[in-house]
Design a protein around this motif. Structure first.
Motif, PDB file in Angstrom:
ATOM      1  N   ARG A  30       4.898 -15.303 -13.191  1.00 46.29           N
ATOM      2  CA  ARG A  30       3.195 -14.655 -13.655  1.00 46.29           C
ATOM      3  C   ARG A  30       3.201 -14.355 -15.296  1.00 46.29           C
ATOM      4  O   ARG A  30       2.694 -14.703 -15.709  1.00 46.29           O
ATOM      5  N   ARG A  45     -13.419 -13.526 -21.723  1.00 43.94           N
ATOM      6  CA  ARG A  45     -13.685 -14.075 -20.627  1.00 43.94           C
ATOM      7  C   ARG A  45     -13.500 -15.596 -19.431  1.00 43.94           C
ATOM      8  O   ARG A  45     -12.892 -15.609 -18.951  1.00 43.94           O
ATOM      9  N   TYR A  49     -10.806 -17.850 -17.568  1.00 45.49           N
ATOM     10  CA  TYR A  49     -11.435 -17.967 -16.220  1.00 45.49           C
ATOM     11  C   TYR A  49     -11.126 -20.079 -16.124  1.00 45.49           C
ATOM     12  O   TYR A  49     -11.155 -19.968 -15.007  1.00 45.49           O
ATOM     13  N   ARG A  59      -9.321 -18.356  -7.358  1.00 46.08           N
ATOM     14  CA  ARG A  59      -9.356 -16.964  -6.826  1.00 46.08           C
ATOM     15  C   ARG A  59      -8.674 -15.998  -7.615  1.00 46.08           C
ATOM     16  O   ARG A  59      -8.670 -15.079  -8.425  1.00 46.08           O
ATOM     17  N   SER A  60      -7.715 -16.814  -7.030  1.00 51.19           N
ATOM     18  CA  SER A  60      -6.155 -15.757  -7.688  1.00 51.19           C
ATOM     19  C   SER A  60      -6.312 -15.927  -8.975  1.00 51.19           C
ATOM     20  O   SER A  60      -6.104 -14.882  -9.643  1.00 51.19           O
ATOM     21  N   TRP A  61      -6.719 -16.960  -9.688  1.00 51.61           N
ATOM     22  CA  TRP A  61      -6.410 -16.944 -11.619  1.00 51.61           C
ATOM     23  C   TRP A  61      -7.544 -16.546 -11.586  1.00 51.61           C
ATOM     24  O   TRP A  61      -7.069 -15.288 -12.582  1.00 51.61           O
ATOM     25  N   THR A  62      -8.339 -16.445 -11.612  1.00 54.00           N
ATOM     26  CA  THR A  62      -9.858 -15.174 -11.630  1.00 54.00           C
ATOM     27  C   THR A  62      -9.709 -13.787 -11.347  1.00 54.00           C
ATOM     28  O   THR A  62      -9.746 -12.937 -12.367  1.00 54.00           O
ATOM     29  N   GLU A  63      -9.033 -13.758 -10.507  1.00 59.53           N
ATOM     30  CA  GLU A  63      -8.441 -11.732 -10.430  1.00 59.53           C
ATOM     31  C   GLU A  63      -7.474 -11.535 -10.915  1.00 59.53           C
ATOM     32  O   GLU A  63      -6.874 -11.155 -11.559  1.00 59.53           O
ATOM     33  N   LEU A  64      -6.520 -12.384 -11.358  1.00 56.65           N
ATOM     34  CA  LEU A  64      -5.019 -12.065 -12.241  1.00 56.65           C
ATOM     35  C   LEU A  64      -5.829 -12.220 -14.232  1.00 56.65           C
ATOM     36  O   LEU A  64      -5.551 -10.952 -14.596  1.00 56.65           O
ATOM     37  N   ASP A  66      -8.917 -10.439 -14.258  1.00 60.92           N
ATOM     38  CA  ASP A  66      -9.558  -9.596 -14.580  1.00 60.92           C
ATOM     39  C   ASP A  66      -8.737  -8.332 -14.864  1.00 60.92           C
ATOM     40  O   ASP A  66      -8.611  -7.201 -14.862  1.00 60.92           O
ATOM     41  N   TYR A  67      -7.168  -8.567 -14.048  1.00 58.08           N
ATOM     42  CA  TYR A  67      -6.350  -7.279 -14.240  1.00 58.08           C
ATOM     43  C   TYR A  67      -5.336  -7.425 -15.267  1.00 58.08           C
ATOM     44  O   TYR A  67      -5.305  -6.384 -16.033  1.00 58.08           O
TER      45      TYR A  67
END
Length: 297
Positions: A30, A45, A49, A59-64, A66-67
């Protein structure tokens, strides 16, 4: 995904071990993704994305992303950078422990000096050091001092011995370290230098101090031994008094039993009551052996 590649038994212990083993590589993965594909300063942002790394789902990249854009995550990242900056010597050994690295180095090169091991741990892959860092400055000073010793040495002193002496002088200032460097956790002074070597490095004053400490300990042990002997004598006296008092109470109980027996018969005399009163008084006054004799009389 791990179980697709390896035959592993089921159970909570195995699952826990797998999670612990994969934790650090996943964090490193990561970190690399964040370093190469995430830019919160120059990209919005939505632009972050869109910069999806190969092998990572959208989806996983978007969540990362955002975090990483959370205030809490940014604060943790900043704290980690500051903590990392405080570390003067950053080794390049990776996941290989210093102990295993020493074994590998010994198999490849045979006997080596502490300075050579320091260079192998803190140098980059090409053998160079990043300028401005503590390892770079240390190695420069050490190499210079080794050359000076080699030039001024009239004897055939081994280079490894000279490098070890220079390393100890510059790294430990001639003192024996409480926690030797480049050996990992749990290594003590005597493990590296040995008991005799430790005494030699500390000098004669260390030995003298030890002798003084031994003599002081002998004196303290003598005092404690004398105190224990005095306590033993006091305990013996107390045990004797306790046994005498117990015997007296037993005899008094027997005597009072006789008095009660005579009372029931109506044969109570003044002499019998006086004797009972005298016996009780003697026990109360802690008269000891004399009281036993008088009771018997």
């Amino acid at each position: 995904m791990i179980r697709k590649h390896f035959v592993l038994p089921d159970g909570p212990l195995v699952n826990k071990a797998l999670v612990m083993r994969i934790d650090k590589p996943w964090n490193n993965h990561r970190y690399k993704l964040k370093k190469d594909f995430f830019d919160p300063v120059n990209k919005s942002r939505e632009e972050n994305y869109a910069n999806v790394p190969e092998g990572v789902s959208t989806r996983s990249w978007t969540e990362l992303v955002d975090y990483w854009l959370l205030l809490e995550a940014m604060e943790k990242s900043e704290m980690g950078k500051n903590a990392r900056a405080l570390q003067g010597n950053k080794h390049n050994s990776g996941a290989t422990s210093f102990a295993n690295r020493r074994v590998d180095m010994k198999e490849k090169k045979g006997v080596f000096s502490e300075l050579a091991f320091f260079k192998s741990v803190y140098a980059k892959e090409d053998g160079s050091f990043k300028e401005g860092t503590l390892p770079h400055q240390f190695v420069e000073d050490a190499n210079k001092k080794v050359q000076e010793n080699l030039a001024s040495s009239s004897s055939s002193k081994p280079v490894i011995e000279i490098e070890n002496a220079v390393f100890n002088e510059l790294m430990y200032k001639g003192e024996v370290p409480k926690r030797p460097l480049n050996y990992g956790f749990g290594v003590k002074q005597s493990d590296i230098f040995g008991v005799e070597g430790l005494l030699r490095k500390e000098g004669s004053s260390y030995v003298n101090n030890n002798a003084m400490e031994v003599e002081n300990m002998k004196g303290e042990i003598s005092v404690v031994k004398k105190q224990n002997e005095d306590l033993a004598q006091q305990n013996q006296v107390l045990n004797t008094k306790f046994e005498e008092t117990t015997q007296s109470f037993k005899m008094i109980a027997s005597f009072l039993g006789q008095v009660l027996k005579e009372v029931r018969k109506g044969n109570v005399s003044s002499n019998l009551l006086d004797g009972a009163e005298s016996a009780i008084t003697m026990v109360t006054d802690d008269s000891g052996g004399n009281g036993n004799n008088q009771v018997e009389k």
